[in-house]
Design a protein around this motif. Structure first.
Motif, mmCIF file in Angstrom:
data_model
loop_
_atom_site.group_PDB
_atom_site.id
_atom_site.type_symbol
_atom_site.label_atom_id
_atom_site.label_comp_id
_atom_site.label_asym_id
_atom_site.label_seq_id
_atom_site.Cartn_x
_atom_site.Cartn_y
_atom_site.Cartn_z
ATOM 1 N N MET A 1 25.894 -28.337 39.215
ATOM 2 C CA MET A 1 24.653 -28.883 38.661
ATOM 3 C C MET A 1 24.889 -29.421 37.254
ATOM 4 O O MET A 1 25.668 -28.869 36.493
ATOM 5 N N THR A 2 24.202 -30.508 36.916
ATOM 6 C CA THR A 2 24.226 -31.041 35.559
ATOM 7 C C THR A 2 22.887 -30.705 34.915
ATOM 8 O O THR A 2 22.086 -29.979 35.476
ATOM 9 N N ASP A 3 22.653 -31.267 33.717
ATOM 10 C CA ASP A 3 21.392 -31.013 33.032
ATOM 11 C C ASP A 3 20.235 -31.778 33.657
ATOM 12 O O ASP A 3 19.087 -31.531 33.340
ATOM 13 N N LYS A 4 20.534 -32.745 34.530
ATOM 14 C CA LYS A 4 19.492 -33.528 35.172
ATOM 15 C C LYS A 4 18.875 -32.755 36.327
ATOM 16 O O LYS A 4 19.519 -31.927 36.952
ATOM 17 N N LYS B 1 15.632 -26.898 37.943
ATOM 18 C CA LYS B 1 16.068 -28.301 37.940
ATOM 19 C C LYS B 1 16.234 -28.871 39.348
ATOM 20 O O LYS B 1 16.450 -30.071 39.494
ATOM 21 N N LEU B 2 16.126 -28.008 40.362
ATOM 22 C CA LEU B 2 16.047 -28.499 41.735
ATOM 23 C C LEU B 2 14.576 -28.621 42.064
ATOM 24 O O LEU B 2 13.820 -27.653 41.937
#
Length: 169
Positions: free
Chosen positions: A2-5, A163-164
């Motif tokens: 996972m990234t910060d997005k 974030k998901l």
């Protein structure tokens, strides 16, 4: 990884083939084993899920969960698994619901899958399958739940960063 997005997930229709890695779809379909019972006045859709509750002298529990609806988009902020038994959810109304799962084993957020289940489909999560709690979509919804009672801690829970996100299809 996972990234910060944020990553948006769109629910796909729940099918036995698409869900087989996580558990069983519980539904009355023509390809089920169908038995004529009660002098031919009823049909039994037989053996639709493998309920697994025997670890550590476990026993079967039957409960009703009442879920409040959440509006889309929904941030996934937690996942849980039951290491000592399966857990089945069978809707008791006419509303679709969302099923969020990830494979058993070490949790991997990149492997989360999201399904939309119709009101005539239940799910039985295999022992150890990561899943989100029931996500009602339209109205408050009741689910008949069959799972394990007995010795040992049978719920591992993880807090996620949200974030998901489950998006509308």
């Amino acid at each position: 990884m996972m990234t910060d997005k944020c990553r948006y997930l769109t629910p796909i229709p729940l099918t036995p083939a698409g869900f087989s890695a996580f558990g069983d779809v519980i539904e009355a379909t023509p390809d089920a084993t169908i038995l004529s019972i009660n002098d031919g006045l009823a049909q039994r859709y037989h053996d639709l899920a493998k309920v697994d509750v025997s670890d550590d002298n476990g026993h079967t529990l039957i409960s009703i969960f009442r879920a409040k609806p959440l509006a889309l988009p929904i941030a996934i902020k937690m996942m849980e698994r039951h290491p000592h038994g399966s857990q089945a959810f069978i809707p008791m109304g006419n509303n679709p619901y969302i099923v969020v799962v990830a494979p058993a084993g070490e949790f991997d957020a990149d492997k989360i899958e999201v399904f939309i289940a119709s009101s005539d489909q239940g799910v039985n999560y295999h022992k150890g399958t990561w899943h989100h709690f029931c996500l009602a979509t339209l109205d408050e919804s009741d689910f008949l739940v069959i799972d394990r009672g007995g010795e040992g801690d049978n719920c591992d829970a993880l807090v996620l960063d949200g974030k998901l996100i489950i998006a509308e299809s």
